[in-house]
Motif scaffolding. Sequence first.
Motif, short mmCIF file in Angstrom:
data_model
loop_
_atom_site.label_atom_id
_atom_site.label_comp_id
_atom_site.label_asym_id
_atom_site.label_seq_id
_atom_site.Cartn_x
_atom_site.Cartn_y
_atom_site.Cartn_z
N GLU A 1 -38.15 40.80 15.02
CA GLU A 1 -38.67 40.59 13.68
C GLU A 1 -39.11 41.91 13.04
N VAL A 2 -38.97 43.01 13.75
CA VAL A 2 -39.48 44.28 13.24
C VAL A 2 -38.38 45.01 12.47
N VAL A 3 -38.76 45.48 11.29
CA VAL A 3 -37.80 46.16 10.44
C VAL A 3 -37.61 47.59 10.93
N THR A 4 -36.33 47.97 11.19
CA THR A 4 -36.08 49.35 11.60
C THR A 4 -35.35 50.12 10.51
N GLY A 5 -34.97 49.42 9.45
CA GLY A 5 -34.32 50.11 8.34
C GLY A 5 -34.26 49.18 7.15
N LEU B 1 -50.45 32.57 8.32
CA LEU B 1 -50.68 33.64 9.30
C LEU B 1 -49.36 34.36 9.59
N ARG B 2 -49.48 35.55 10.16
CA ARG B 2 -48.27 36.26 10.55
C ARG B 2 -47.91 35.87 11.97
N VAL B 3 -46.63 36.04 12.32
CA VAL B 3 -46.14 35.53 13.61
C VAL B 3 -46.98 36.03 14.78
N PHE C 1 -50.00 27.47 9.50
CA PHE C 1 -49.17 27.80 10.66
C PHE C 1 -47.70 27.45 10.42
N ASP C 2 -47.25 27.52 9.17
CA ASP C 2 -45.87 27.08 8.91
C ASP C 2 -44.89 28.24 9.00
N ILE C 3 -45.13 29.15 9.96
CA ILE C 3 -44.25 30.31 10.05
C ILE C 3 -42.81 29.94 10.35
N ALA C 4 -42.59 28.76 10.93
CA ALA C 4 -41.21 28.38 11.25
C ALA C 4 -40.44 28.02 9.98
N GLU C 5 -41.14 27.48 9.00
CA GLU C 5 -40.47 27.16 7.75
C GLU C 5 -40.61 28.32 6.77
N ALA C 6 -41.85 28.73 6.54
CA ALA C 6 -42.14 29.93 5.76
C ALA C 6 -41.22 30.10 4.57
N GLU C 7 -41.31 29.17 3.65
CA GLU C 7 -40.49 29.19 2.44
C GLU C 7 -40.34 30.59 1.83
N SER C 8 -41.45 31.33 1.71
CA SER C 8 -41.36 32.61 1.01
C SER C 8 -40.76 33.69 1.88
N GLU C 9 -40.76 33.52 3.20
CA GLU C 9 -40.17 34.55 4.05
C GLU C 9 -38.75 34.16 4.46
N LEU C 10 -38.64 33.00 5.12
CA LEU C 10 -37.36 32.62 5.72
C LEU C 10 -36.62 31.59 4.91
N THR C 11 -36.95 31.40 3.67
CA THR C 11 -36.28 30.41 2.83
C THR C 11 -36.15 29.07 3.56
N SER C 12 -37.26 28.59 4.10
CA SER C 12 -37.36 27.30 4.79
C SER C 12 -36.91 27.33 6.24
N GLY C 13 -36.56 28.48 6.77
CA GLY C 13 -36.32 28.62 8.20
C GLY C 13 -35.28 27.67 8.74
N GLY D 1 -40.91 49.55 10.15
CA GLY D 1 -41.94 49.39 11.16
C GLY D 1 -42.74 48.12 11.01
N TRP D 2 -42.57 47.40 9.89
CA TRP D 2 -43.33 46.16 9.71
C TRP D 2 -42.46 44.96 10.01
N LYS D 3 -43.12 43.80 10.06
CA LYS D 3 -42.39 42.57 10.39
C LYS D 3 -41.84 41.93 9.12
N VAL D 4 -40.96 40.94 9.31
CA VAL D 4 -40.34 40.29 8.16
C VAL D 4 -41.39 39.73 7.22
N ALA D 5 -42.44 39.14 7.80
CA ALA D 5 -43.50 38.56 6.96
C ALA D 5 -44.18 39.65 6.14
N ASP D 6 -44.33 40.85 6.73
CA ASP D 6 -44.97 41.94 6.00
C ASP D 6 -44.06 42.49 4.90
N VAL D 7 -42.75 42.42 5.15
CA VAL D 7 -41.81 42.87 4.13
C VAL D 7 -42.08 42.12 2.83
N ILE D 8 -42.28 40.80 2.97
CA ILE D 8 -42.54 40.00 1.78
C ILE D 8 -43.85 40.42 1.13
#
Lengths: 406, 397
Positions: free
Chosen positions: B61-65, A374-376, A289-301, B375-382
């Motif tokens: 958080e949804v990608v539109t472009g 998990l995803r947000v 549940f570390d979506i707030a930090e999410a190193e790989s997505e938000l570079t540590s948020g 159309g996907w979220k930031v997490a899905d982009v990764i």
Amino acid sequence: MVQGPWAVTGPWAPNQTPEGLRRRYVRSILVLGVLLGGLLGLSVLIGEPSVLFGKAFAFLTAQAARHGVPAWALTAVSLVVPCSIVLGLIQVLPIFMVWWEMKIAAHIQVRLGPMQVGKWHGVLQTIADGIKLLLKEDIVPTGADRIIHFLAPIVVVAPAYICFAPIPFGMGGLAAVQMDVGLLFVLGISGLTVIGLLMAGWSSNNKYSVLGGLRAAAQMVSYEIPRLIALLPVVMWGGTLSLGGLMDAQQGLWRGVLPRWFIFYPVVGQISFLIFLISSIAETNRTPFDIAEAESELTSGFHTEYSGMKWAMFFLAEYAYMFLAAALGAVLFFGGGWAPWPALNFIPSFVWFFAKTFFIVFLFIWIRWSYPRLRVDRLMEFCWKFLLPWSLVNVALAGFLILMRQ
Amino acid sequence: MTTELKGPAGTVNEMADSLMAGPSFETKMERISEHEMLLNMGPQHPSTHGVLRVVLKLDGEVVTGAVPDLGYLHRGVEKLAENRTYPQFIILTDRDDYLCAMLNNWAYCLTVEKLMKVEIPQRAEYLRVIAGELNRIASHLLFIGTFGIDIGAFTPFLYAFGREREMILDLFEQLCGARITYNYVRIGGVSNDLPEGWVEKAKKFVAHMKTCLKEYDNLLSYNPIFMDRTKGIGVLSREKAIAYGVTGPNLRASGVNLDLRKSAPYGVYAKFDFETSVRQNGDCWDRYMVRRDEIEQCCRIVEQALDGLPAGEILGKVPKANLRPPAGEAYGQLEGARGWLGVYLVSDGGLSPYRLHIRAPSYINLATLQEILVGWKVADVIAILGSIDIVLGEVDR
């Protein structure tokens, strides 16, 4: 032929053969046995800390009476000293917990982890890391809101420490403050942290941080609800909100075999503990549940733009909260300072408390290093559509059980 | 103490803002409305697998472009080829796709051999297959590991990358002395013969690898959270994949059974019994599973090649110095770890190529991003970015 590090890697390496493995296991068990045995012996020698503190306070009172020290000074001492001890404990514990997590994570990931600093299995690694963090430059990004950026780590860390006030570290009221509404106090104060995370995310002048802060806010506010409701059955059975009282309610045995811990209450206890564990992991912002930090997505948020000791504050708060959640779990579901069977009563209560707490901390670490994130939106769905309904059903079930017993 | 970073064009933030809102992205992104924001992902980002920059237009958080921005790792490899002799250029192909350098060496040598019409000894062909397939396994292992990290699972990375891939690199180190940039495949053959005991170790590794796949399945492939994060995400339809010229595992994940090793066998691939791995849905999970299945098939090929390894020379009759292929042009391609890896070569009969072009599969697969990210979220982009499995060294060349 080129000599690679072949001898220590593949399935053909000498330390992977059956005899080699057996030798390693026997040696590890021996070392661990001696270490744990020594610690246990020491703790038995120390005995119950509450008794020691009681004696010390009685001695102080006698001395004060003889020398005519005013009563308010004694009251001040009896307030300041326990609080300082707990505060010190909370600041020292992460040093051990971080090392423990590093080692457990390493062994889950087929590696050794820190082995150099401190000679024996890198025991001093965290201290070295702490010194490094202290010496690091404190960078405030251009365009950041300086005041809020400075205050955010404090707002995060302060409630994490305050929360420990009513936690009973053992039997006989071994807590910094005896509180009738301890559980409510802990859950209420720990909810304040989210303000700090939002502040950190907002003030950093970084889009990733904003996203992280918003995610943290949504997540922590949501998961507080099932967490609280999951603890309601415990309160219903114990009939009190005082943590010490709830601990004492778990004294004794069922049919002389099973300890009367809340986790052993049929069905309801287990569901409660599971929901509590899941939402606690979410509250502490750890994988999955570390979506707030999410190193790989938000570079540590939210703490992307923090460095040095300010960053370490967030880190400390995370570990403090992890220990707090584990301590709550130990006190509310595993009988806190109570030994499982009376035969084991010779081991002091604080050892039981710490053993159970670190068992739950181990669960946290185990889950963290096994699961993806998990995803947000799925995270929120999981909270509102799964955890919350089940925690409500659980409360109803608990009520039904209580009704049946009357 | 605090630091103010000032550049010639103002503060770093001002420069970034002018870059982000500059005319190029503004036109590409049409308009940014009030509730949208531009997010600059990369080139410094843990999950863009190198120095890829993607500018995302976000609504919440949804990608539109999405606009991928390439070129941060451009080294002008194709131009450099014009100043190198033919054998000298092999070491530069190592640096293209540094995760499967063997196949890059091979693709280039294949083309030069086509131009020169050299005959390659059978043993060299087998060694190329063994090295190439082991390198494909190594590349897919890295994919499994980094894809796990992208999804948030750190542990599979250290299983795939830190344990199994390391064994392959050890095998390669014994084979040619290098762990990443091998320079193993040479024009006309390979550089080194197998050292003593290598075949047994390789067989042990292949047996070990098969048991490891079960471990990955338990830990990652069939993990409910992992499947939730990847199933149905970033679907690349069959038609779109073909239209974009996508090749390799990404194409096979979209249901097109096309593998150069099967459809147009080069080298000695016609002799081996293996299957191509195909999945139908074209989502992230399928792209992952195609690679996971391919590891199994690679193991089969390596086993057969090790068993059927003929004796003999390892280098054909190629001039040691002053290699001058006849004037003309040639295009050689093979199934790389990421798709069709092609090399187009024009020779004017001189010491170095007149023109060289590399058809980098990553570069072409990357082009689909701007469409499938929307159309996907930031997490899905990764997740989508990770599942396409790009290597920036190859994209930018």
